[in-house]
Design a protein around this motif. Structure first.
Motif, PDB file in Angstrom:
ATOM      1  N   ARG A   1       0.809  -1.216   0.000  1.00 48.44           N
ATOM      2  CA  ARG A   1       0.000   0.000   0.000  1.00 48.44           C
ATOM      3  C   ARG A   1       0.842   1.265   0.000  1.00 48.44           C
ATOM      4  N   GLY A   2       2.142   1.111  -0.107  1.00 50.24           N
ATOM      5  CA  GLY A   2       3.011   2.270  -0.217  1.00 50.24           C
ATOM      6  C   GLY A   2       3.668   2.713   1.061  1.00 50.24           C
ATOM      7  N   GLY A   3       3.247   2.165   2.204  1.00 53.08           N
ATOM      8  CA  GLY A   3       3.860   2.531   3.473  1.00 53.08           C
ATOM      9  C   GLY A   3       5.168   1.791   3.691  1.00 53.08           C
ATOM     10  N   ARG A   4       5.770   2.025   4.841  1.00 53.19           N
ATOM     11  CA  ARG A   4       7.033   1.363   5.148  1.00 53.19           C
ATOM     12  C   ARG A   4       6.799  -0.136   5.319  1.00 53.19           C
ATOM     13  N   LEU A   5       7.657  -0.914   4.726  1.00 54.24           N
ATOM     14  CA  LEU A   5       7.564  -2.366   4.802  1.00 54.24           C
ATOM     15  C   LEU A   5       7.774  -2.824   6.245  1.00 54.24           C
ATOM     16  N   SER A   6       6.984  -3.790   6.674  1.00 54.71           N
ATOM     17  CA  SER A   6       7.117  -4.307   8.038  1.00 54.71           C
ATOM     18  C   SER A   6       8.018  -5.542   8.052  1.00 54.71           C
ATOM     19  N   ALA A   7       8.643  -5.762   9.207  1.00 54.04           N
ATOM     20  CA  ALA A   7       9.519  -6.926   9.362  1.00 54.04           C
ATOM     21  C   ALA A   7       8.734  -8.225   9.232  1.00 54.04           C
ATOM     22  N   ASP A   8       7.466  -8.208   9.593  1.00 53.62           N
ATOM     23  CA  ASP A   8       6.635  -9.419   9.503  1.00 53.62           C
ATOM     24  C   ASP A   8       6.546  -9.925   8.069  1.00 53.62           C
ATOM     25  N   GLN A   9       6.528  -9.001   7.096  1.00 53.23           N
ATOM     26  CA  GLN A   9       6.414  -9.412   5.697  1.00 53.23           C
ATOM     27  C   GLN A   9       7.667 -10.160   5.243  1.00 53.23           C
ATOM     28  N   ILE A  10       8.827  -9.695   5.682  1.00 56.84           N
ATOM     29  CA  ILE A  10      10.070 -10.383   5.323  1.00 56.84           C
ATOM     30  C   ILE A  10      10.143 -11.718   6.046  1.00 56.84           C
ATOM     31  N   ALA A  11       9.727 -11.742   7.302  1.00 54.05           N
ATOM     32  CA  ALA A  11       9.726 -12.998   8.051  1.00 54.05           C
ATOM     33  C   ALA A  11       8.806 -14.020   7.390  1.00 54.05           C
ATOM     34  N   SER A  12       7.661 -13.567   6.893  1.00 52.88           N
ATOM     35  CA  SER A  12       6.728 -14.470   6.220  1.00 52.88           C
ATOM     36  C   SER A  12       7.324 -15.023   4.930  1.00 52.88           C
ATOM     37  N   ALA A  13       8.008 -14.165   4.181  1.00 58.91           N
ATOM     38  CA  ALA A  13       8.635 -14.616   2.933  1.00 58.91           C
ATOM     39  C   ALA A  13       9.687 -15.676   3.214  1.00 58.91           C
ATOM     40  N   LEU A  14      10.472 -15.466   4.264  1.00 58.69           N
ATOM     41  CA  LEU A  14      11.508 -16.442   4.598  1.00 58.69           C
ATOM     42  C   LEU A  14      10.896 -17.717   5.166  1.00 58.69           C
ATOM     43  N   ARG A  15       9.780 -17.577   5.867  1.00 54.30           N
ATOM     44  CA  ARG A  15       9.087 -18.759   6.391  1.00 54.30           C
ATOM     45  C   ARG A  15       8.627 -19.657   5.252  1.00 54.30           C
ATOM     46  N   ARG A  16       8.077 -19.055   4.209  1.00 55.46           N
ATOM     47  CA  ARG A  16       7.630 -19.837   3.043  1.00 55.46           C
ATOM     48  C   ARG A  16       8.815 -20.507   2.363  1.00 55.46           C
ATOM     49  N   ALA A  17       9.922 -19.770   2.265  1.00 52.30           N
ATOM     50  CA  ALA A  17      11.107 -20.325   1.602  1.00 52.30           C
ATOM     51  C   ALA A  17      11.674 -21.501   2.395  1.00 52.30           C
TER      52      ALA A  17
END
Length: 313
Positions: free
Chosen positions: A230-246
Motif C-alpha cells: 500500500r506504499g507505506g514502510r515495509l514491516s519486518a513481519d512481511q520479510i519474516a513471512s517470505a523467509l518462512r515460506r522459503a
C-alpha cells in the motif's frame, strides 16, 4: 521517550526521583537506547518493589544504604521463584548493581556487601547461522516465491542486505529514499543512535536497483526505500513471512529467520579469515564480547569436521 509506567506503591518519592535521575544519566551519558532505558526501568521497579515487600515499608535511599548480601540473594530467589530464567535474572541484577553503584557514589553509601553478590551463571546460546548454500537457496526461493514480481524482488533485496551487509532487519527497513543510490559504504544508525560504515556489495546494489525498477511507487527522499503493497514502510513481519515460506519449501530449520542472515554474515566472514574487531565494527556491537560468540560457532564447526574426519573420531 515514552511515558514511564505507573510507580508501584512500594516506591517512595525520593527513590522514584533517584531512579528517574539515574535513567536520565544513562540515556544522556552512555547513549542507551530507548529500549534499554525501558528495560532498566522495569528491572529497577521490580527490585525496589521487592524491597518494599521484603522490608515491610517503601524502599527509600536510606533503606537502600543498609542493603546486605542477604537482601540481594533474597531478591534473586524471589525472581527465580516467579519463573525468571538465569539469563534474564543476570541482566536484571546487572541493572540493579549499576543503579546501586551510582547511588552509593552520589550519597556516599558503602554498598560493597550488596554489590559483591554474583549473578547466576548461564550458558550463552549460540546464534544459528545458515550455511552459504542454505542462504543462497533461501534468497533464490524468495526471489521467485511471490506471485507479484516487484514484491518478490523487494523481499530478495532486503534479504540480500541482511546477509551481504550484516544489517539488522530494523536497520534495513528504516532506510529512506534519500540513501539511494548507495555508495561503496552505507552509513547505518544502529542501537543507541551509534553510526557505523558498512561496505555495500555490488550484488546488494543490483538487487535493490532491480526492486526499484519494478516498484510501482515513486522513489522519494522522505519516503521509505522499501515499500509495503500500500506504499507505506515495509514491516519486518512481511520479510519474516517470505523467509518462512522459503524455508518450508527448502526444508530449512525454524531458526532460519531474517536475523539468522545477519548471523550468517558474521559467521561466513569469520570463516573466510575476517578478524573479530572488523566484524564487531561491521555489526555495530558495542562490546567485543558480543561478537566473540561467533568464534564459538566456528569452533563448533571445526570440531564437527574433526570428529567426522579423524580416523580415531
Amino acid at each position: 521517550m515514552t511515558a514511564a509506567p505507573a510507580t508501584p506503591l512500594a516506591l517512595a518519592p525520593a527513590t522514584a526521583d533517584a531512579l528517574a535521575r539515574w535513567l536520565e544519566l544513562e540515556a544522556a551519558t552512555r547513549d542507551r537506547s530507548l529500549h534499554t532505558i525501558n528495560a532498566y526501568r522495569a528491572d529497577l521497579l521490580a527490585f525496589l518493589a521487592f524491597l518494599g515487600g521484603h522490608h515491610g515499608e517503601a524502599a527509600t535511599p536510606k533503606s537502600i544504604a543498609g542493603l546486605k548480601q542477604a537482601d540481594m540473594r533474597a531478591f534473586a530467589a524471589s525472581e527465580r521463584a516467579r519463573g525468571l530464567g538465569a539469563r534474564s535474572l543476570a541482566r536484571r541484577q546487572s541493572a540493579v548493581r549499576s543503579f546501586l553503584r551510582w547511588i552509593s557514589d552520589r550519597e556516599g553509601y558503602d554498598l560493597s556487601a550488596a554489590l559483591s553478590t554474583r549473578s547466576p551463571k548461564y550458558a550463552r546460546s549460540l546464534p544459528r547461522p545458515l550455511t552459504i548454500d542454505q542462504a543462497q537457496d533461501a534468497l533464490d526461493m524468495v526471489a521467485d516465491g511471490h506471485p507479484t514480481p516487484w514484491v518478490a524482488a523487494r523481499d530478495a533485496a532486503v534479504m540480500t542486505l541482511l546477509w551481504g551487509c550484516g544489517l539488522r532487519i530494523s536497520e534495513a527497513l528504516g532506510l529512506d529514499g534519500r540513501e539511494w543510490p548507495f555508495r561503496d559504504a552505507l552509513t547505518i544508525t544502529g542501537k543507541g543512535g551509534k553510526e557505523r560504515k558498512v561496505p555495500v556489495l555490488p550484488v546488494a546494489r543490483d538487487a535493490i536497483a532491480e526492486y526499484l525498477r519494478q516498484c510501482p511507487w515513486r522513489l522519494a527522499p522522505d519516503q521509505p526505500l522499501f515499500r509495503g503493497v500500500r506504499g507505506g514502510r515495509l514491516s519486518a513481519d512481511q520479510i519474516a513471512s517470505a523467509l518462512r515460506r522459503a524455508r518450508a519449501s527448502l526444508g530449512l530449520p525454524a531458526t532460519a529467520t531474517p536475523h539468522a542472515l545477519r548471523h550468517s554474515f558474521a559467521t561466513h566472514l569469520l570463516a573466510a579469515g575476517g578478524d573479530l574487531r572488523t566484524i564487531q565494527e561491521l555489526l555495530g556491537h558495542a562490546s567485543l564480547s558480543t561478537t566473540q560468540v561467533y568464534t564459538g560457532i566456528d569452533d563448533a564447526h571445526l570440531m564437527a569436521v574433526y570428529r567426522s574426519a579423524h580416523p580415531r573420531g
